[in-house]
Structures are given as C-alpha cells and as structure tokens.
Design a protein around this motif. Structure first.
Motif, PDB file in Angstrom:
ATOM      1  N   UNK A 295       0.227   1.013   5.470  1.00  0.00           N
ATOM      2  CA  UNK A 295       0.859   1.727   4.723  1.00  0.00           C
ATOM      3  C   UNK A 295       1.973   0.787   3.623  1.00  0.00           C
ATOM      4  N   UNK A 296       1.279   0.727   2.239  1.00  0.00           N
ATOM      5  CA  UNK A 296       2.144  -0.075   1.600  1.00  0.00           C
ATOM      6  C   UNK A 296       3.270   0.629   0.513  1.00  0.00           C
TER       7      UNK A 296
ATOM      8  N   UNK B 187       2.068   3.108  -6.509  1.00  0.00           N
ATOM      9  CA  UNK B 187       3.336   2.754  -5.888  1.00  0.00           C
ATOM     10  C   UNK B 187       3.320   2.763  -4.312  1.00  0.00           C
ATOM     11  N   UNK B 188       2.551   3.759  -3.900  1.00  0.00           N
ATOM     12  CA  UNK B 188       2.274   3.944  -2.505  1.00  0.00           C
ATOM     13  C   UNK B 188       0.608   3.802  -2.278  1.00  0.00           C
ATOM     14  N   UNK B 189       0.311   3.182  -1.424  1.00  0.00           N
ATOM     15  CA  UNK B 189      -1.144   3.127  -0.908  1.00  0.00           C
ATOM     16  C   UNK B 189      -1.604   2.548   0.257  1.00  0.00           C
ATOM     17  N   UNK B 190      -2.847   2.507   0.787  1.00  0.00           N
ATOM     18  CA  UNK B 190      -3.218   2.008   2.147  1.00  0.00           C
ATOM     19  C   UNK B 190      -4.354   1.094   1.911  1.00  0.00           C
ATOM     20  N   UNK B 191      -4.156   0.051   2.667  1.00  0.00           N
ATOM     21  CA  UNK B 191      -5.267  -0.847   2.694  1.00  0.00           C
ATOM     22  C   UNK B 191      -5.705  -0.927   4.277  1.00  0.00           C
ATOM     23  N   UNK B 192      -6.998  -0.907   4.401  1.00  0.00           N
ATOM     24  CA  UNK B 192      -7.634  -0.900   5.644  1.00  0.00           C
ATOM     25  C   UNK B 192      -8.279  -2.716   5.700  1.00  0.00           C
TER      26      UNK B 192
END
Length: 390
Positions: free
Chosen positions: A386-387, A323-328
């Motif tokens: 940040x997603x 539900x929450x995460x990070x994409x580089x």
C-alpha cells in the motif's frame, strides 16, 4: 547401478535436500545413465535411490532413502498420496484446474502434473525421468482414469514441446473454473495453457474485493487472467499490457467467456516501459498495478532481467499511481531470494520518498508443496504494498 557421491553431498541428502548437482558426483561422466541408480558414499554405503539426467537445474534427483524397488507399485503409492492431499481441490466445484503433483515437493523431482477439468498436463523436466514416461503415465491412468493426457518437454531436446499422449483431445478452448471465474485454456499449444495455476491465491484476492471500485493496470498481462479476476471482482476498469501480439485475442477471449464487456477493459499491445511513459504523458492513473514479469525477456535489442530491472518497474508504477494506491509485485525467479526481492523494491520506495506498508505476501499455494531446505523450489514471491505519496 551404483554412483559414488562426495561426503558433502551425502550430508546434504541426509538433511532432506533431494537435488543432485554435478559437483556432488565423485566422477563427472559426460554420459548420464538412463536408469535408476543407488547413490553410495566412499565406503560403498547406501545413501539413497534416484536418477541422473539432463535438466535445467542440477543433474538429477533423490527419490527414496529406504532402498525401495523403483517399480510401478512405488509410484502408484507416490501419486496416490499426492492425490489424497488434494481432495479439497478435487471436490471444489468452483475450481477445476490445479497442480496435482509438484515434482520434488511430492517426492519425485523432474515431473509435474496439472489437472484441467479431468485432463492431465504432464511436464517432464529431465531426460531420464522422461525415459520412464510410459510407466509413470500408466500409473496416473490407472489411478485417475483421466479424459486425456498431454505431455510437455521442458528439458533441452529435439522432441516437440507438446505431445498428446492418450485419450481424446477436448474441444478447445477448454473452459476451466478458478474461484468461480472462467478461463479459456488450450492444453496442446506449446508450453503454455493460457493460465498460470500458481497465482490462484493472488487472483482470488482480486475477485474477493481487493479490486472493487478500482482502476487496475496489469503489466506483462499474457492472457489477462489478473485483469479478468479484477473485473469479476468489481474493478471499474482494467488495462492489460503485453508486448506479444497474441495477448490481444487471448485476453479478449478471457473476458468474453465470462460475459464481461470490453468497454471498460482495455487491451494494449506495447512494451511495458513504453506504456509507463505513455501513461505518464497522458496523465493516466491506476489505483492498483500488478507487476508479474517473466524472469528474463528479450525484445529486439532490449533485454529485461528481474534481478537487474525490477526496480525500474516500481519506479514506472509510482509515476502513475494516484496519491494512494496498491502495487502487487510478483516474480517467479527461483534464483531471487525473497529477502533481496523485498529489499530491492523497498529501496525504490525510499529513494522516491513515498510511504509504504507491506499489507500481504504470497508464496506457492497448497497444491504446490515445496522442499523447505531447497529454497529455489519455493520460487513464487508476491508482495502487496500500500503506497501513499507525500
């Protein structure tokens, strides 16, 4: 030798743009001279000194605008200035590999010099500057007294892509340090050494807390450098995915030289998009996903292009984020403007109806100086998002 250039080219040079294009020349001769030339305008007035030669972008470079003589003393001064500007790196015991001379950003397009714990990797991007290799490597030898020099041929040529020039070859793998993390490198194995030095700041982010307690997925992982940085920085697990068979032993070695167990660090040889589908089927979730694809790649009948296909990478990543995460999101495509890159990524977020915020961005680090007026020289673009899924 004098080469007449068009009025627009002269204006461009005066604005500080050193790249010479074929259309800048008044006469387009098939055979380009292997010597230093003076660029002049239609009145015969001196504009700049430089050279022409076969290369992947443009047909040459401006080197000087003061009519200085292109003798060893000129290049001694040029290299010494670049070295002086990198004293921070030379004195940093935690980082022993970096870019020592960055082509046009340091005043001489067509050549880069990388420093690997006392060894130099010199890359030639132009046939004519390679013609002057003896003088230029002699200058580097005199100033730095390196343990050894290896050269890479990066223009179209029948020459071997890697060639040892001087000094003794190191025992390999040569272990270098970056932000205290060890990396295994091979200086004379084709073009690649095992690590891309321009990503040091992004890896530093991972070692310094961004990966702490997270499940990390590293796509197009090459030798797993991002994964190692993440594991070193406290990731609970990492998964490195690359289609190349060599990625398995190379990545395994990177973990081993840091004393990191492979138990929580998986290495998968698979096509990226196939892995996205596999992970979605198995309901695998990753808190932080690193996307650093080549600009263009071909796999059997499939092709991948950053300009056309990056959005598919973002879609695949969103499917396996919690539900929450990070994409580089990273690209080194020099022809992809950062504004277009950002717009393409964020359009996918909007289409998929996820909340997002750009928490950080990176361009080339300090040891990779660029020409501001030449946008393509600042090729690296890294956007950290940040997603939050709705």
């Amino acid at each position: 030798m004098h080469i007449e250039i068009k009025d627009q080219a002269a204006k461009k040079i005066r604005r500080g743009i050193p790249l010479i294009q074929k259309e800048d020349l008044k006469k387009n001769d098939e055979k380009l001279p292997r010597e230093w030339v003076e660029f002049i305008d239609k009145q015969g007035k001196y504009i700049a000194t430089g050279y022409l030669g076969k290369q992947n972008k443009g047909v040459g470079w401006v080197v000087d605008r003061s009519q200085a003589s292109m003798e060893p003393a000129f290049f001694d001064q040029l290299f010494q200035k670049a070295i002086d500007q990198r004293q921070f790196f030379l004195s940093d015991n935690n980082t022993t590999a970096f870019r020592l001379f960055n082509g046009e950003g340091d005043g001489l397009g067509g050549i880069t010099v990388d420093y690997y714990d006392g060894y130099l990797v010199v890359s030639w991007y132009n046939e004519t500057i390679h013609h002057f290799r003896r003088m230029l490597t002699d200058c580097l030898q005199k100033i730095l007294h390196p343990k050894g020099i290896v050269e890479k041929i990066r223009f179209s040529s029948e020459l071997p892509e890697s060639n040892w020039v001087s000094g003794e070859k190191p025992h390999e793998p040569l272990i270098i340090l970056e932000n205290g993390v060890s990396y295994a490198t091979y200086l004379d194995e084709g073009y690649m050494t095992g690590i891309f030095l321009d990503q040091k700041e992004v890896r530093s982010r991972l070692t310094e807390g961004a990966a702490l307690g997270k499940r990390v997925l590293n796509m197009f992982s090459y030798t797993g450098a991002f994964s190692v940085a993440a594991a070193y920085g406290g990731a609970v697990e990492t998964t490195s995915v690359d289609l190349a068979q060599r990625s398995l032993p190379k990545t395994k070695e990177q973990f081993e030289v840091n004393g990191l167990s492979l138990e929580q660090n998986r290495i998968v040889v698979m096509d990226t998009f196939e892995y996205f589908r596999y992970a979605a089927r198995k309901n695998l979730k990753y808190d932080l996903i690193v996307l650093d694809p080549p600009s263009f790649a071909r796999n059997k009948k499939k092709t991948f292009s950053v300009l056309k296909d990056y959005g598919r990478l973002i879609e695949g990543s969103l499917n396996i984020l919690p539900s929450k995460g990070t994409i580089v999101a990273s690209t080194n495509a020099s022809n992809y403007a950062i504004e277009k890159f950002q717009t393409a990524i964020e359009q996918v977020f909007k289409d998929q109806k996820v909340s997002y915020s750009l928490s950080d961005s990176y361009r080339l680090p300090a040891d990779f100086p660029v020409i501001e007026q030449l946008a393509e020289s600042n090729y690296l673009k890294v956007l950290v998002y940040e997603i939050q899924k709705r």
